[in-house]
Design an enzyme around this catalytic site. Sequence first.
Site, PDB file in Angstrom:
ATOM      1  CG  HIS A   1      -0.251   0.035   2.538  1.00 19.50           C
ATOM      2  ND1 HIS A   1       0.301   1.187   3.069  1.00 19.50           N
ATOM      3  CD2 HIS A   1      -0.018  -0.939   3.461  1.00 19.50           C
ATOM      4  CE1 HIS A   1       0.834   0.930   4.247  1.00 19.50           C
ATOM      5  NE2 HIS A   1       0.671  -0.358   4.510  1.00 19.50           N
TER       6      HIS A   1
ATOM      7  CB  SER B   1       1.091   6.145  -3.411  1.00 17.03           C
ATOM      8  OG  SER B   1       1.491   7.432  -3.022  1.00 17.03           O
TER       9      SER B   1
ATOM     10  CG  ASP C   1      -2.696  11.642  -8.201  1.00 19.99           C
ATOM     11  OD1 ASP C   1      -2.648  12.479  -7.283  1.00 19.99           O
ATOM     12  OD2 ASP C   1      -2.248  10.488  -8.097  1.00 19.99           O
TER      13      ASP C   1
ATOM     14  CG  HIS D   1      -2.920   9.504  -4.833  1.00 20.84           C
ATOM     15  ND1 HIS D   1      -1.815   9.400  -5.658  1.00 20.84           N
ATOM     16  CD2 HIS D   1      -2.531   8.995  -3.628  1.00 20.84           C
ATOM     17  CE1 HIS D   1      -0.813   8.860  -4.985  1.00 20.84           C
ATOM     18  NE2 HIS D   1      -1.218   8.602  -3.765  1.00 20.84           N
TER      19      HIS D   1
END
Length: 509
Positions: free
Chosen positions: A232, A306, A459, A487
Amino acid sequence: MHIATCVWQEKAAGGMGGAAAAAVGGDGKGADAGGGEWSAARARVVAALGVAGCALNCAVSFVVFSALDVLDVVLCLVYKLVDYAVDAEWKSCYCAAAGPGVQAAAAAAPAGPKVVRVSSETSSAKLQLEDVSDTLYVRPSLLADATRTGSSNGIHAAPALTVSPAIAELIRGKMDRPPRPPRQAPCWSDCDCKVCHAWSVSPASSSHLYVHVQAPPPTLPPVETEDVVFIHGFISSSVFWTETVFPAFSPAARSRYRMFAVDLLGFGRSPKPAESLYTLREHVEMIERSVLRRYRLGSFHVVAHSLGSVLALALAVKHPAAVKSLTLLAPPYFPVPESVSAAGAGAAAQYVMRRVAPRRVWPPIAFGGSMACWYEHVSRTICLTICRQHRVWDRLFRIFTRNRVRTFLIEAFMCHTHNAAWHTLHNIICGSAGRMDAYLDVVAHQLSCKVALFHGRDDELLPVDCTLAAGARVPRARVTVYDRKDHITIVVGQEKLFAAELEAIWRAD
């Protein structure tokens, strides 16, 4: 670099519109002339409004962030007093410059990599100072940054070796005092609920990350399976994957792939050690220990979002023969200009910090990122208000929506400590600025795995240029840009579509 069709949909539509306009032309020259004048006047008005908006944003931002500079100093004193009152010890922070003793030791140190022992238990436990980002302790105020001269874009190279008092105290304390187990009790400003503090239940839990495993059901005869590791992003957790794409996978995929979604060190249900500096090395080693070695993964696919993309690249470079495919969503890659990178890793980290956190009040996500990145004590206050009270926010959200909206994102984004978020942001996003080019070059020239990059056009946290630049660095990468996605909604809201994309990537490997 292969770019998916959706990247160019708007341009194609614009080209068709231009062709249609040309086809309509002819006898309506007077109308075209009038329409052209109106369009030009409208464009001038829009441009003037844009300039006025930018000027207003800059002016308001200067006032707001100058006030935050003062507020952070005040909060520094407040937290020192409260920490001493609650924990009976003065806690170091990154506000002060390096002490003279540390600078003298640095001057006397020989050239080359600076490595120091931080554990008296074993000589193999070391801290390499290059792992600690310069941006942790070199964050000039807005006024000081604006009035400096002789630099480009306010970016200054750090001294050859500048060590924060917090790091120096940590090192001295580790070496001078006898070994002791890591602190299990949370800091008074951190949440102590069963989710956030589940790792302290047993020694085994405190030495491994929390890993959600979704394995195929046993069959006769046994079916050959493949492994997938999900990583993540910043201030998130494994819930970002397990509550979105995991349920959206087809039965065929669930029967073929063994999926591992980790909570990174300091986030979700994973350990949140107060002594950790949450460096790239620590994050990667914990993933190796908790997933690769624990579950004996010989080869695997990697999916990362990310900040997790930086860890995925580091993992791929460290295990080039094991990675079967690399899927990165919104990677935080900001190509550093040669003039900046020539000044050293410190200048590169400063450059990326100013790109990620531009100290602007608009858009709101940039305002939030700037407060989290530039202000140590303001960001701690935010964690105290939001993360420590995440159960309250979850309850209020359920009441407000009458339980009609799932609240998994509250757990995903609010179950972390300030210490973990602060160090991870600086040491991974900013501190890895000087390594990203090398990582991408290794992936491009030494790895043979399939590479897929995804980004949302809307984003506002990480611009789409990040992914396009990464794709240009890895020519074989397939780049997909989703229109009207940001995002988060690059996954949330189109779970089935993205799950199908992943399955296609894994099948094609």
